[in-house]
Each structure stands twice: as C-alpha cells, then as structure tokens.
Motif scaffolding. Sequence first.
Motif, PDB file in Angstrom:
ATOM      1  N   GLU A   1      -6.573  -8.590   9.367  1.00  0.00           N
ATOM      2  CA  GLU A   1      -5.544  -7.728   8.778  1.00  0.00           C
ATOM      3  C   GLU A   1      -5.143  -8.228   7.395  1.00  0.00           C
ATOM      4  OE1 GLU A   1      -5.821  -7.063  12.983  1.00  0.00           O
ATOM      5  OE2 GLU A   1      -5.448  -8.934  11.889  1.00  0.00           O
TER       6      GLU A   1
ATOM      7  N   THR B   1       2.394  -9.719  -1.511  1.00  0.00           N
ATOM      8  CA  THR B   1       1.142  -9.645  -0.767  1.00  0.00           C
ATOM      9  C   THR B   1       0.757 -11.058  -0.367  1.00  0.00           C
ATOM     10  OG1 THR B   1       0.442  -7.718  -2.048  1.00  0.00           O
ATOM     11  CG2 THR B   1      -1.262  -8.889  -0.805  1.00  0.00           C
TER      12      THR B   1
ATOM     13  N   GLU C   1      -6.873  -2.855  -4.908  1.00  0.00           N
ATOM     14  CA  GLU C   1      -7.110  -1.456  -5.261  1.00  0.00           C
ATOM     15  C   GLU C   1      -5.865  -0.832  -5.895  1.00  0.00           C
ATOM     16  OE1 GLU C   1      -9.120   1.851  -6.053  1.00  0.00           O
ATOM     17  OE2 GLU C   1      -9.976  -0.022  -5.269  1.00  0.00           O
ATOM     18  N   GLN C   2      -4.707  -1.127  -5.334  1.00  0.00           N
ATOM     19  CA  GLN C   2      -3.464  -0.605  -5.917  1.00  0.00           C
ATOM     20  C   GLN C   2      -3.246  -1.148  -7.321  1.00  0.00           C
ATOM     21  OE1 GLN C   2       0.133  -0.626  -3.390  1.00  0.00           O
ATOM     22  NE2 GLN C   2      -1.234  -1.036  -1.655  1.00  0.00           N
TER      23      GLN C   2
ATOM     24  N   ASP D   1      -6.436  -3.839  -0.167  1.00  0.00           N
ATOM     25  CA  ASP D   1      -5.528  -2.744  -0.514  1.00  0.00           C
ATOM     26  C   ASP D   1      -4.721  -3.079  -1.761  1.00  0.00           C
ATOM     27  OD1 ASP D   1      -6.425  -1.311   1.643  1.00  0.00           O
ATOM     28  OD2 ASP D   1      -4.688  -1.742   2.922  1.00  0.00           O
ATOM     29  N   ALA D   2      -4.251  -4.323  -1.850  1.00  0.00           N
ATOM     30  CA  ALA D   2      -3.457  -4.730  -3.004  1.00  0.00           C
ATOM     31  C   ALA D   2      -4.294  -4.733  -4.281  1.00  0.00           C
ATOM     32  CB  ALA D   2      -2.850  -6.119  -2.764  1.00  0.00           C
TER      33      ALA D   2
ATOM     34  N   LYS E   1      -7.676  -7.024   4.868  1.00  0.00           N
ATOM     35  CA  LYS E   1      -7.440  -5.613   4.519  1.00  0.00           C
ATOM     36  C   LYS E   1      -6.260  -5.486   3.558  1.00  0.00           C
ATOM     37  CE  LYS E   1      -6.592  -1.041   6.505  1.00  0.00           C
ATOM     38  NZ  LYS E   1      -5.524  -0.738   5.527  1.00  0.00           N
ATOM     39  N   MET E   2      -5.204  -6.250   3.811  1.00  0.00           N
ATOM     40  CA  MET E   2      -4.041  -6.233   2.934  1.00  0.00           C
ATOM     41  C   MET E   2      -4.423  -6.680   1.524  1.00  0.00           C
ATOM     42  SD  MET E   2      -0.399  -8.151   3.591  1.00  0.00           S
ATOM     43  CE  MET E   2      -1.211  -9.756   3.712  1.00  0.00           C
TER      44      MET E   2
END
Length: 417
Positions: free
Chosen positions: A254, A306, A264-265, A261-262, A257-258
Amino acid sequence: MQTSSWKFRVSLEMGKIFVEGVGEVQEYVDVCDYAVGLSRMIGGPILPSERPGHALIEQWNPVGLVGIITAFNFPVAVYGWNSAIAMICGNACLWKGAPTTSLTSVAVTKIIAKVLEDNKVPGAICSLVCGGADIGTAMARDERMDLLSFTGSTKVGKQVALMVQERFGRSLLELGGNNAIIVFEDADLNLVIPSALFAAVGTAGQRCTTARRLFLHESIHDEVVAKLAQAYAQVRIGDPWDPDTLYGPLHTKEAVKMFLDAVEQAKQQGGSVVYGGKVINRPGNYVEPTIVTGLPHNAPIVHTETFAPILYVLKFKEEEEVFAWNNEVKQGLSSSIFTKDLGRIFRWLGPKGSDCGIVNVNIPTSGAEIGGAFGGEKHTGGGRESGSDSWKLYMRRSTCTINYSKDLPLAQGIKFQ
C-alpha cells in the motif's frame, strides 16, 4: 539486556536497515538510563502562602494506567519513550504495537518482563495486547485508561482524540509531520547535502520527522539540486540486513501505491522528477528515492504528508516569505534552517520564525535527542514525549494547602465572621 533479536525483528518486519534498527534499540536503552536519573528528580515546588501559618505545595502522583499505541515505523523506540517515563512516574502500561510489527512487540515485552521479574516486580506492569483498529478503539473508549498515548497518522489521531475527550480522558498525541529544510545563500553546503539526504531518504522516508520540503534560495537552487541528485545516485539500496545497505524497502505494498500516486499528482500539478520516481524491479517493496522540482509552495501535493521518500524542492527569494511557507502547512513537527547569519537564527527561533515543536539550525529535521521533549504543534497533536518536563503528562497534579497554625485566615483577606 539481550538486544540482538530486537534489531533483526525490526529489519524483518518493518524493513528498516540494520544500523537504524541498532540505533532504535540503543535509543530505548538510553531513555531507560535517562528515566532512572529522572526518577530521583521529580517533585513539585513549595510555594509561598499569603496566609500566616500555612504551607502551599504541589504534589505529583501517578495517573494509574497508561495506554500506549505505537506505529510501525519505530516499533521499539517510541514505546521505550513512553513506557520508561510512565514507569518511573509510578504507572502501569498497556501497549498496543502496530499489527504489522507484532513479533517485535512480543520480543520487546518478553525482555522487559524478564528484567522486571528479575528485580521482584510483576512483569504485568508492562502488558501487551495485539490486534487492529478495534483494539485501539476499545482502549480509547475505556475509562480505566487514565492516559492514552497515541503515535500515528493525523487522521487516526483525530478520531482517537475525540473518543478520549468524549469520556473526559487524557491523551498524548504524536501525529504527522510535513517537515521543511530551508537553505539560505550563506549556508555551508558541506552540511546541507548530507543533512538533506539523511532527512529525506533515511528509513525510506517513513519517519514522522522526514524532510518532505526543501526550500532553496534562488541563488543556490540549481547547484544544490545537482549535488543532491549526485548524492542520491550513491545511496546503496539493498537488503536491510546487509550492514552496507543505506536504503531499504517501504513497509507495505500500500505504501508503494501511495508513493506512485504522489509522484503522479506532483507531475500533474506542475512538478518535474529530477531523480527517481519509479518502483525498483527487485523482490520487496522497493521504490527509488525521489526528488521533485518546479512545484509552487502551495501545491496540494506539497501540503500532503506522503509517508515515502519524496522530496519537493522549492525556490524562494526572501526570509520572510520562506518562514511563512514553512508554517503554512497544517502539521507542525520539525523544521530546520541552514545559515551562518546570527540574527536570522534568532528570528527563526522566535515568535515570527518556525511554529514547529522541533526547531533546528544547521542540522536536519530528523534525529532528535531523548533529552529534549519530542512532539509538535497544530495537526501534529501538541503532545510531548521523552525529555524535558514531559514526565508531567504521565502524572496528575494536586495543589495542597496545609494549615499548621491555630487560626483560620482566608485567602485574599476575606472576612467571614
């Protein structure tokens, strides 16, 4: 004390590199030494009474039972801070470690129980309970829990605080951090580069004191980014049990994935990845330590904690603006500046400087010593653990007035006849 098994369990379950596991165990040993000395110093003041023949004293007594809920990233040391101070204040402890580091919790508890029992003290003084969020909820709501110390995310900490406050209980919260290092044009870069590297990459970015924002004066921005990227390229990534490894895996899938995601953001909000940003193709939850530039100071991702090794590098011009940017995030745990300007140092420490609980100069945001109270402001929770006068949180205070005369004068000179 038999500490070798602790170190290996920390690396096995958490993923922390071996030398950091050794440091964490040493921190528990050190805080025990600190607590033993502190046990001979706890006391309240004798205050002058305005009434003749009266003594006014402050008495401190144990709260009773201290519930301790700790996070995965420091499965030994944070319990050590709490339990050592709680015990010398006269309390019993009930510990719930993270469910993903239960072997470490069991190993630590067995060692503590043996030490207590060898000294004719019941091992149950430091009891352990394992489980998930349901156990934590039960502890927060149980009125027999005189103090609940919670270390974890701001989101969960807010829920814990509400449950404890609902029963008028006492809580000690050590929550998230979105920590910044500020580097001025006069900084010693020989200190800056290793400090930023350790603060951002240490424990694979999974410390509450990890540096997540790096503010660089515009005159040195490009030079520092280039040197930092070069330093990142030299980080030895590998098995956390290997003593030569400097950087191990993230704790869970997890977390990977976090991380993705960070990243990409950050790209979507205008950032550029100048180093890292990808998953490493090897067994385990390995990701590349990452540097992102080009984002504005108020980008949503920059204001998001994050729990991964992502460092946002931001450019500034003036002292006043960057101090404000340091303080604009919701968390207030740790902060650092690098400068040789004495006036700036004291402005940083003063009321218009950092609003964090930990305020550093020419050292990184992580690596706090046990002698100083550890904790932060705002959404970090306001709690303090370990050093200074944090022992007061584990005790209850009574103001005691003793009349040793034969008269009965009232305070404030009131006459009631």
